[in-house]
Design an enzyme around this catalytic site. Structure first.
Site, PDB file in Angstrom:
ATOM      1  CD  GLU A  87      -1.734  -2.198   1.335  1.00  0.00           C
ATOM      2  OE1 GLU A  87      -0.692  -2.601   2.190  1.00  0.00           O
ATOM      3  OE2 GLU A  87      -2.159  -3.386   1.113  1.00  0.00           O
ATOM      4  CG  HIS A  98     -11.238  -7.033   6.928  1.00  0.00           C
ATOM      5  ND1 HIS A  98     -10.892  -7.003   7.727  1.00  0.00           N
ATOM      6  CD2 HIS A  98     -10.944  -6.990   5.597  1.00  0.00           C
ATOM      7  CE1 HIS A  98      -9.846  -7.897   6.923  1.00  0.00           C
ATOM      8  NE2 HIS A  98      -9.802  -7.701   5.517  1.00  0.00           N
TER       9      HIS A  98
END
Lengths: 345, 326
Positions: B60, B129
């Site tokens: 990322e 999440h």
């Protein structure tokens, strides 16, 4: 500003190594090429000395990381590069800007935080850019410019104009994780990027031996199949030779290339450095035996150039630096309204 | 005209920009061959090629950094991060480079990139999440933060985000991806990036919400209507820069305000809205501003999710208390 124009011509050495024969790991420079390297490195050296003085006088705001001792790295790389290639580096960046042909007075005025500085007096030592010179900073976070360099290279490949991204970072930055994410993507996508590790042996005050499990930084790309060269970064001809090899590799579409230039910084990490991590003798020894500028000077003298000619160059460089310092001292400070510009509010 | 889910609307907006602007690129983990973890990019690599819809390694920080480099060269990268909780490794690049490129280069370079990520609860998974990090992003000078609440707003706001010259974090409410369909005209018309939308008009109290919580607020408004309480509901949509005028105008009309946020309470974006009302709208108020928020805990697993999330009942209760105060 005629003086400024002269500065720019004096400094930008893009392509200056063209035509030099490669032999034994160096480019055999002609006298004119030696002079180009000499002028460019001397300008950086004198500029940095003046910047250090001005910092001592309280004129420079923020940090100031001097490049003295490492001049051959960026000058050698620039001499083998094209002016259309991008340069990007970390915070020890004044030398890169000058080698890319940015105006000394505007770099100095940025150090002193004045309106005429490259970032209008708001960026300081670590944050300057020039689209015209393809210089993409000047960034303060160690290792974080590496993926930016990959992005520049991606755009080069996407546009297909044959340009290459030269991405510099230090031995300290080489231990940051983002560097390896960058290596992986660069090789995976065969991007035209030359990673140049300027190994000056110390990450601030931590030596390579105390910080790096693999201290041969040219091998740090091995796991990604990126070829590497470890070279004498104090010899501008060796840097130019490695840079030429790397740039040719990139322009042939073979992907990234890694150069470890072994160099040395004479001054502290920043202006407030207790220097407890190395001896004065060590510094003195490198200065006396390996100085990048003295090496060129000695070759020029041995080749029959007169002391007078070198003195003239020295005087011209000092004039440029002194003019830059005057400008940086007298140029007005930014208007307070500048606080609100160039940001999404 | 087509009936689309929110995730389909995102897909249409991306396709529209890929088709009309060669500078637009998509990059992210599993967005190409797989079409993205929520299928937001389904079919786009087949249509536009792997040079423009790029499967990246799982990295990322470098994805964000590479996007900044691309943007500095004038490309318009749209990066997908699989879940908003995976943005954290990229925060270095977002805060230190993307958000500051314009300022640091004194306008020589801008950073026309978009970071898309699913946001908030929706798949009954814990922590990264399901979380809502919008406040820390909105706190960062130089970033725009957008959270759509419907397919049509997702389409129009995403077009605007991609065309904007500055970095935009575009957080897509996971829970809404396939919750309902709406007519979306795929005509390339953007929505403004600096506007709150009044989603329901009312006289008695203003409910302010964004993203997934807008629907809880609307449901609460519906249920309160039967008790004779007429709620106005404002969809913030763009958190930064915030359209405070629309919120203040509504509070001036109703005199009461309840802010609903899914994220943890302390220093959340609702606090900023409450502060603005206190600074500029105090004399409009007939009751203290109330907040209905998540709690200052780590986002829990499925069985406790309902406990954590602001519910229609909690919102309605807060509104009733607000109505009682005089």
């Amino acid at each position: 500003m005629p003086a400024a124009d002269k500065n720019a011509k004096l400094a930008d050495v893009a392509g200056a190594a063209e035509g030099a024969q490669a032999e034994g790991g160096i480019l055999a420079f002609t006298r004119e090429q030696e002079l180009s390297a000499y002028r460019a490195m001397l300008l950086i050296r004198r500029f940095e000395e003046k910047a250090g003085q001005m910092y001592g006088m309280g004129l420079v705001g923020g940090f100031c990381h001097l490049y003295i001792g490492q001049e051959a790295v960026v000058v050698g790389a620039r001499m083998s590069a094209k002016s259309t290639d991008q340069f990007i580096t970390g915070y020890r960046d004044h030398g890169h800007m000058l080698a890319c042909g940015m105006e000394p007075r505007r770099v100095m005025a940025e150090l002193t935080g004045r309106r005429g500085g490259y970032s209008k007096g708001k960026g300081g030592s670590m944050h300057m850019f020039s689209r015209e010179k393809n210089f993409y900073g000047g960034h303060g976070i160690v290792g974080a410019p590496a993926p930016l360099g990959v992005g520049l290279a991606f755009a080069d490949l996407y546009r297909g104009d044959g340009s290459v991204s030269l991405t510099f970072f230090g031995d300290g930055a080489a231990n940051q994780g983002q560097v390896y994410e960058s290596f992986n993507m660069a090789e995976l996508w065969k991007l035209p990027i030359v990673f140049i590790v300027e190994n000056n042996r110390y990450a601030m005050g931590t030596s390579v031996e105390r910080s790096s499990a693999q201290s041969n930084f040219s091998m740090r790309g091995t796991a990604f199949n990126i070829p590497g060269r470890q070279i004498d970064g104090m010899d501008v001809r060796a840097v130019a030779a490695a840079a030429r090899e790397a740039l040719d590799w990139c322009r042939a579409g073979k992907g990234p290339f890694l150069i470890e230039a072994q160099t040395y910084r004479y001054r502290g990490h920043s202006m407030s450095d207790p220097a407890k991590y190395r001896s004065k003798e060590e510094v003195q020894r490198v200065r006396e035996e390996h100085d990048p500028i003295e090496q060129v000077r000695a070759r020029l003298l041995a080749g029959g150039i007169g002391e007078d000619e070198l003195k003239q160059i020295d005087a011209a460089v000092r004039r440029i630096v002194s003019e830059a310092a005057d400008f940086a001292t007298n140029d007005p400070e930014p208007d307070p309204s500048e606080l609100w510009t160039d940001v999404v509010l | 005209m087509a009936e689309l889910t929110l995730v389909e609307a995102v897909n249409r907006a991306l396709a529209h920009e890929l088709e009309h602007d060669p500078a637009v690129l998509l990059l992210g983990e599993d967005i190409g061959v797989n079409g993205g973890v929520f299928r937001a990019t389904l079919g786009l690599q087949q249509r536009f090629g792997s040079a423009r819809v790029i499967d990246t390694p799982l990295a990322e920080a470098a994805i964000a950094g590479v996007a900044v480099g691309m943007a500095a060269m004038g490309l318009k990268p749209v990066m997908e991060i699989q879940f908003s909780g995976f943005i954290y490794p990229a925060m270095d690049q977002l805060i230190n480079h993307a958000s500051r490129l314009r300022n640091r280069t004194r306008g020589r370079l801008t950073c026309p990139m978009v970071l898309r990520a699913p946001n908030g609860a929706g798949i009954h998974a814990p922590e990264h999440h399901s979380e809502s990090p919008e406040a820390m992003l909105a706190h960062t000078p130089g970033l725009r933060v957008v959270i759509p609440s419907s397919p049509a707003r997702a389409y129009g706001l995403l077009l605007a985000a991609i065309r904007d010259p500055d970095p935009v974090v575009f957080l897509e409410p996971t829970r809404l991806y396939r919750l309902f369909k709406q007519e979306v005209i795929d005509d390339g018309e953007p929505l403004p990036l600096d506007t709150c939308f009044v989603s329901r008009e009312g006289r008695d109290v203003t409910l302010v919400a964004w993203g997934g919580m807008l629907h809880e607020a609307l449901a609460a408004a519906e249920s309160l209507a039967s008790e004779g309480v007429d709620c106005e509901v404002v969809d913030v949509a763009t958190l930064k820069p915030l359209d405070a005028e629309t919120i203040l105008r509504s509070v001036e009309k109703t005199g009461r305000c309840v802010i609903v946020q899914e994220a943890a309470r302390t220093a959340g974006f609702g606090a900023e809205i409450a502060a603005i009302i206190a600074e500029r709208g105090l004399y409009f108020l007939q009751a203290p501003v109330r907040r209905v928020t998540g709690y200052d805990v780590v986002m829990p697993l499925a069985r406790l999710e309902g406990q954590y999330l602001p519910s229609v009942a909690r919102i309605a209760d807060a509104v009733r208390k607000t109505m009682e105060a005089e």
